[in-house]
Scaffold this motif. Structure first.
Motif, short mmCIF file in Angstrom:
data_model
loop_
_atom_site.label_atom_id
_atom_site.label_comp_id
_atom_site.label_asym_id
_atom_site.label_seq_id
_atom_site.Cartn_x
_atom_site.Cartn_y
_atom_site.Cartn_z
N HIS A 229 0.83 -1.21 0.00
CA HIS A 229 0.00 0.00 0.00
C HIS A 229 0.86 1.25 0.00
O HIS A 229 0.58 2.21 -0.72
CB HIS A 229 -0.95 0.00 1.20
N GLU A 232 2.36 1.83 -3.39
CA GLU A 232 1.35 2.24 -4.38
C GLU A 232 0.86 3.66 -4.13
O GLU A 232 0.71 4.45 -5.07
CB GLU A 232 0.19 1.24 -4.40
N GLN A 233 0.66 3.99 -2.84
CA GLN A 233 0.18 5.34 -2.53
C GLN A 233 1.22 6.39 -2.86
O GLN A 233 0.89 7.52 -3.21
CB GLN A 233 -0.22 5.42 -1.05
N SER A 234 2.50 6.02 -2.75
CA SER A 234 3.58 6.99 -3.04
C SER A 234 3.99 6.92 -4.50
O SER A 234 4.98 7.55 -4.89
CB SER A 234 4.79 6.73 -2.16
N ASP A 235 3.27 6.11 -5.28
CA ASP A 235 3.60 5.96 -6.70
C ASP A 235 5.03 5.49 -6.92
O ASP A 235 5.70 5.92 -7.88
CB ASP A 235 3.38 7.29 -7.45
N LEU A 236 5.52 4.66 -6.02
CA LEU A 236 6.88 4.15 -6.16
C LEU A 236 6.85 2.78 -6.83
O LEU A 236 5.94 1.98 -6.58
CB LEU A 236 7.54 4.00 -4.78
N ALA A 237 7.82 2.54 -7.70
CA ALA A 237 7.87 1.24 -8.38
C ALA A 237 8.37 0.20 -7.39
O ALA A 237 9.23 0.48 -6.55
CB ALA A 237 8.82 1.32 -9.56
N TYR A 238 7.81 -1.00 -7.45
CA TYR A 238 8.31 -2.09 -6.62
C TYR A 238 8.12 -3.38 -7.39
O TYR A 238 7.33 -3.45 -8.34
CB TYR A 238 7.59 -2.14 -5.27
#
Ligand code: KG4
Ligand code: ZN
Length: 345
Positions: A229, A232-238
């Protein structure tokens, strides 16, 4: 030799506790047929098992699956010595389909009915894998409902070294899979995705150490959910594969570690495993290596006998047949059976 073979009981096993309608025939510990019809594909659309759909699917399949089991075993129903059926734990409606069918069979043929506790069935799967296996042995049981380390002292009795405190291991796999948008049941999908990733995301330490034999998966599950979460909320790729791999290692390494602690404490010379999570290739590999290092014999049921099946129900039926432990026709289905009650026949 032929006469001896004929004296071995011929047992029909029936399983319908969740979304698998299964039937199998064994002669002694020899597996003659092993049939399964699954409603998992229908259930997958809903992200889990819908009880009413499961019951309906069982009712539609049970006749045909049992007929197939007898046919493929090349056995006439009149030859059967007993019918063994799961009476709990599981979905009540689903259980009742298999149980009612088995009662009809047993009454109609005048043969004993054997009520099998699903968990004892998972334990008995190892008897089919190694026909010489006898207690005592230590079992790692990991399914959708249980995570436990059990010491079987005699065929009719096991000791619970530790069990599930919150979520079971399989449940954690299913919930993490949902967060990663993988289909139900999640275990096999996480395993496949994990092969493409690396164990690089830190997971809660408590699961890697910790005393006692009880298992807690809710902290690990929450850590994974929070990580996903947050990213996704921080728009970071993982990497979903890294999440699957890191979770899988954390979830399964602790099982191997505690099983081996159980070996040292009990002095067990034989280890077995059971339940859907025991079908996991990474877990099987780690357990194999750990048992080799500790110089104990490992009996790992075939993967299809770790997930729900009827061969294991027939195998536990055989144990009870030999003990003369038969059920009345008034046997009822039970939604839940506490582990301490499963421990003794
Ligand atoms: O024993 P089982 O078939 O049914 C119960 O008695 O609960 O276990 C089902 C559980 C599910 O949670 C499923 O995701 C998990 O076993 N499972 C696996 C694997 N195959 C099934 N978990 C991890 N890796 C697998 N390969
Ligand atoms: Zn099961």
């Amino acid at each position: 030799m032929k006469d001896l073979m004929q004296q071995e009981p011929l047992i029909l096993g029936i399983e319908s506790s969740c979304d698998e309608t299964a039937a199998a025939v064994i002669r002694g510990r020899e597996l003659l047929s092993d049939e399964i019809a699954s409603s998992a594909a229908t259930q997958a659309k809903y992200g889990g098992v819908v009880p009413e759909l499961a019951s309906r699917a069982h009712a539609e399949a049970v006749d045909e699956v049992v007929a197939r089991a007898l046919k493929n075993a090349n056995v006439k129903k009149e030859e059967l010595s007993a019918v063994a059926v799961t009476y709990g734990a599981g979905l009540l409606g689903a259980l009742l389909v298999g149980l009612s069918f088995a009662k009809g069979f047993s009454y109609g043929l005048g043969i004993p009915l054997i009520g099998v506790d699903h968990i004892r069935g998972h334990l008995a799967a190892a008897y089919l894998e190694d026909k010489t296996l006898e207690p005592p042995f230590l079992t790692l049981l990991a399914s959708g409902g249980h995570t436990a380390i059990l010491y079987t002292e005699r065929a009719d009795k096991f000791r619970v070294l530790g069990g599930t405190l919150d979520d079971a291991a399989g449940e954690a796999f299913d919930k993490v899979a949902r967060v990663l948008s993988l289909p139900y049941p999640g275990g096999p999908h996480i395993e496949a995705l994990a092969r493409e990733g690396n164990d690089v995301i830190p997971m809660p330490k408590m699961l890697k150490g910790g005393g006692g034999y009880d298992f807690s998966y809710s902290g690990l599950k929450t850590a994974v959910i929070n990580y996903v979460h947050k990213m996704e909320q921080s728009d970071l790729a993982y990497s979903r594969a890294d999440v699957a791999c890191s979770f899988q290692h954390a979830a399964l390494d602790v099982l191997v570690k505690k099983t081996m602690e159980g070996v040292r404490e009990t002095g067990a010379r034989v280890v077995t495993a059971g339940g859907g999570v025991a079908a996991n290739g990474y877990l099987r590999e780690r357990l194999t290596r750990a048992c080799r290092e500790e110089n104990v014999r490992l009996v790992l049921p075939a993967k299809k006998h770790c997930t729900d099946n009827a061969a294991m129900i027939a195998a536990e039926g055989l144990v009870q047949y030999r003990l003369g432990n038969f059920a009345p026709l008034s046997l009822n289905a039970e939604a839940s059976i506490p582990l301490h009650r499963s421990a003794r026949l």
